[in-house]
Design an enzyme around this catalytic site. Sequence first.
Site, mmCIF file in Angstrom:
data_model
loop_
_atom_site.group_PDB
_atom_site.id
_atom_site.type_symbol
_atom_site.label_atom_id
_atom_site.label_comp_id
_atom_site.label_asym_id
_atom_site.label_seq_id
_atom_site.Cartn_x
_atom_site.Cartn_y
_atom_site.Cartn_z
ATOM 1 N N HIS A 76 6.981 0.977 9.098
ATOM 2 C CA HIS A 76 5.963 0.336 9.934
ATOM 3 C C HIS A 76 6.367 -1.119 10.166
ATOM 4 C CE1 HIS A 76 2.047 -0.149 11.770
ATOM 5 N NE2 HIS A 76 1.927 -1.292 11.124
ATOM 6 N N GLY A 97 14.973 5.767 19.754
ATOM 7 C CA GLY A 97 15.784 6.206 18.623
ATOM 8 C C GLY A 97 16.791 5.199 18.113
#
Length: 197
Positions: free
Chosen positions: A112, A20
């Site tokens: 990405h 995270g």
Amino acid sequence: MNHLKNTDQKKIVIFASGTGTNAENIIKFFQKSSQAAVVAVFSNKRSAKVLRKAHNHNIKALHFDRDALYNSNEVLHILQDINPDLIVLAGFMWIFPANIIKKFPDKIINIHPALLPRYGGKGMYGMKVHQKIIENKEKESGISIHYVNEKYDEGEIILQARTQVLEGDTPESLAEKIHQLEYKHFPEVIQQLLEEK
């Protein structure tokens, strides 16, 4: 922290599968904003560190399993209750279900760690991407922020940012360069999309 809850505040929901770092960067970015806030973090892994990070920032942290996402519509129902302005995938490893994409058109984005359409698709994530780029002696890499559709990494691209791959780079050093691009551009793109909505 905002002491007064702004009712016009835009709501961001984050989906993540791992530590995270991007999620926390986005949370901190919007803690300084009165326009938007991260209101919930969802993870498909009970042990994901991202859930603890959300707790630490007093943000609702939710764990779900495959059934809740794909079969029972439990995740969809929670999202409909929250009614987010934007759903952000930040290192989320499962393909996003079609029924949620349909309910939130043009409201789901992903990041990405490569310049799509190259080095995308199923199984291409994290260090696997950087290893391939180093192996193939690419001269540059970067990030792609894109809308989510029903296929891995194939939605419309919103922004790409590039970095050079130098001769001495390793997958780890390239990963660090990519993280820096993510930390800089991801919150800015989220803010820009929310302002346009």
